[in-house]
Design an enzyme around this catalytic site. Structure first.
Site, PDB file in Angstrom:
ATOM      1  N   GLU A  42       0.855  -1.194   0.000  1.00 21.69           N
ATOM      2  CA  GLU A  42       0.000   0.000   0.000  1.00 21.69           C
ATOM      3  C   GLU A  42       0.888   1.240   0.000  1.00 21.69           C
ATOM      4  O   GLU A  42       1.203   1.819   1.040  1.00 21.69           O
ATOM      5  CB  GLU A  42      -0.934  -0.014   1.213  1.00 21.69           C
ATOM      6  CG  GLU A  42      -1.996   1.062   1.112  1.00 21.69           C
ATOM      7  CD  GLU A  42      -3.077   0.921   2.172  1.00 21.69           C
ATOM      8  OE1 GLU A  42      -4.034   1.712   2.110  1.00 21.69           O
ATOM      9  OE2 GLU A  42      -2.969   0.044   3.032  1.00 21.69           O
ATOM     10  N   LYS A 173      -3.669 -14.042  18.552  1.00 18.89           N
ATOM     11  CA  LYS A 173      -4.066 -13.758  17.172  1.00 18.89           C
ATOM     12  C   LYS A 173      -5.579 -13.741  16.969  1.00 18.89           C
ATOM     13  O   LYS A 173      -6.095 -14.132  15.930  1.00 18.89           O
ATOM     14  CB  LYS A 173      -3.389 -14.750  16.215  1.00 18.89           C
ATOM     15  CG  LYS A 173      -1.870 -14.649  16.283  1.00 18.89           C
ATOM     16  CD  LYS A 173      -1.165 -15.817  15.673  1.00 18.89           C
ATOM     17  CE  LYS A 173       0.341 -15.696  15.927  1.00 18.89           C
ATOM     18  NZ  LYS A 173       1.087 -16.884  15.563  1.00 18.89           N
ATOM     19  N   ASP A 249       5.992 -11.862  13.975  1.00 18.86           N
ATOM     20  CA  ASP A 249       4.888 -12.730  13.576  1.00 18.86           C
ATOM     21  C   ASP A 249       3.730 -11.822  13.166  1.00 18.86           C
ATOM     22  O   ASP A 249       3.035 -11.264  14.004  1.00 18.86           O
ATOM     23  CB  ASP A 249       4.493 -13.630  14.753  1.00 18.86           C
ATOM     24  CG  ASP A 249       3.484 -14.699  14.351  1.00 18.86           C
ATOM     25  OD1 ASP A 249       2.763 -14.490  13.361  1.00 18.86           O
ATOM     26  OD2 ASP A 249       3.412 -15.736  15.043  1.00 18.86           O
ATOM     27  N   HIS A 344      -4.502   8.791  -2.687  1.00 19.48           N
ATOM     28  CA  HIS A 344      -4.417   7.382  -3.080  1.00 19.48           C
ATOM     29  C   HIS A 344      -4.299   7.235  -4.587  1.00 19.48           C
ATOM     30  O   HIS A 344      -3.469   6.480  -5.097  1.00 19.48           O
ATOM     31  CB  HIS A 344      -5.656   6.622  -2.585  1.00 19.48           C
ATOM     32  CG  HIS A 344      -5.454   5.967  -1.259  1.00 19.48           C
ATOM     33  ND1 HIS A 344      -5.141   4.646  -1.128  1.00 19.48           N
ATOM     34  CD2 HIS A 344      -5.507   6.462  -0.007  1.00 19.48           C
ATOM     35  CE1 HIS A 344      -5.025   4.338   0.147  1.00 19.48           C
ATOM     36  NE2 HIS A 344      -5.232   5.432   0.856  1.00 19.48           N
TER      37      HIS A 344
END
Length: 357
Positions: A42, A173, A249, A344
């Site tokens: 991005e 997570k 991670d 963007h």
């Protein structure tokens, strides 16, 4: 005869990475002015964080990052025949904390058992062990310690039997209330007070407009959406890019992106803060042996000879400061109609991308 397609592996696969900044950071862990690496597809994220970093350099103390707590968790499940037996077992566990700490130290020279919390559901007893883990993020260290503790408890606490070494009460997570309330990883609060002239001149908005948008979007909007212990615009964007660039991670952005943005208009000046209670980062362990990660951590000053845990704490506050930079820039842009989409479109056309928030 079945024909299978031939798959050709690329010679190398690299996530586009750029160093952004420098960021100016102060606080109880580190006082520095340093660039940070962001690995992302991005492309508008780099200039967005860069604008926040520029603002940090325009303020004398920059971003103040305060580490308020740290602990890594692993939960286990044991079964009993009744809730009464489970409750008695839980009290027995708390009565054995000293011996549990001795067992924990035997599993690693860096692991320390901080506390044990429990939850009983019917005849099921969930035990949440909380550890300090030095410079490691602690996934394997806490599992190893929890396994040893569970074996000991099954042998010496009557009325319980094995359920699972991982009980989803950690929680790893997954976005949960317990992590937001009790913390998992490093709990870091970043804040900055931006003079009015910088808010208008560099962010092209006002403190009042940012404060109102933060309330309407991050607080009310997230409430209506049913967010869990979280009220922010895009912490996950900065955390994923930072985690990938520093060998973390990456799945831990799930709980890591839980956090709260606050913004206040203080007589035209903007007080802006980001609270991140679940930053799971480490400077040793899995993922840190790659040459480019070693170079990155060295450049970030996280390979110095320090007290165990201090390098990981430094990495955590740099991650949190990076989040503030990106969060500030995005909210400022969203106070102005069309600004976000124009940025963007322009930046991703240059990069050949087609992503949008």
């Amino acid at each position: 005869m079945n024909s299978q397609p031939t798959l050709t592996k690329p010679a190398a696969a690299h996530i586009p990475t750029r160093w952004v900044g420098p960021l100016r950071v102060s606080g109880n862990v580190a006082t520095t002015e340093i660039e940070v690496p962001l690995a992302t597809y991005e492309s508008p994220l780099w200039p967005a964080v860069g604008r926040g970093a520029q603002v940090s350099r325009m303020v004398e103390s920059g971003i103040t990052a305060t580490l308020v707590d740290e602990r890594m968790t692993r939960s286990v499940l044991v079964e009993a025949d009744t809730a009464e037996i489970a409750h008695t077992a839980a009290r027995a566990v708390h009565g054995r904390l000293d011996e549990l700490r001795v067992i924990t130290r035997a599993t690693s020279r860096f692991a320390e058992l901080l506390s044990v919390r429990e939850e009983i559901a019917g005849s099921l007893l969930f035990l949440r062990f909380e550890f300090s883990t030095g410079d490691a993020s602690g996934h394997n260290m806490t599992t190893l310690a929890a396994d040893a503790l569970l074996g000991h408890l099954l042998e010496y606490v009557p009325g319980i039997r094995y359920g699972s070494i991982s009980a989803n009460y950690c929680t790893d997570k997954k976005a949960t209330a317990i992590n937001g309330i009790l913390g998992r990883g490093k709990n870091v609060i970043t804040e900055i007070l931006i003079p009015e002239r910088i808010v208008t001149g560099r962010l092209h908005t006002t403190a009042a407009r940012i404060a109102k948008l933060n309330t309407d979007k991050n607080l009310v909007g997230t409430l209506l959406a049913g967010g869990i212990r979280s009220a922010n615009a895009h912490y996950a964007n900065m955390l994923l890019a930072f985690y990938l660039a520093t060998g973390q991670d990456a799945a831990n952005i799930v709980e890591g992106s839980q956090g709260v943005t606050l913004a206040e208009d203080r007589d035209g000046d903007l007080y802006f803060s980001c609270t991140l209670p679940n930053l799971i980062v480490g400077t040793v362990g899995n993922g840190k042996g790659l040459d480019f990660i070693e170079e990155t951590l060295t450049a970030l000053g996280c390979r110095e000879e320090r007290t165990a845990g201090d390098n990981a704490r430094r990495l955590a506050v740099l991650a949190a400061a990076t989040v503030l930079c990106g969060e500030l820039s995005l909210l400022a842009a969203q106070t102005n109609p069309g600004e976000l989409m124009k940025a963007h479109t322009r930046l991703e056309r240059l990069a050949g991308g087609h992503h949008a928030h």
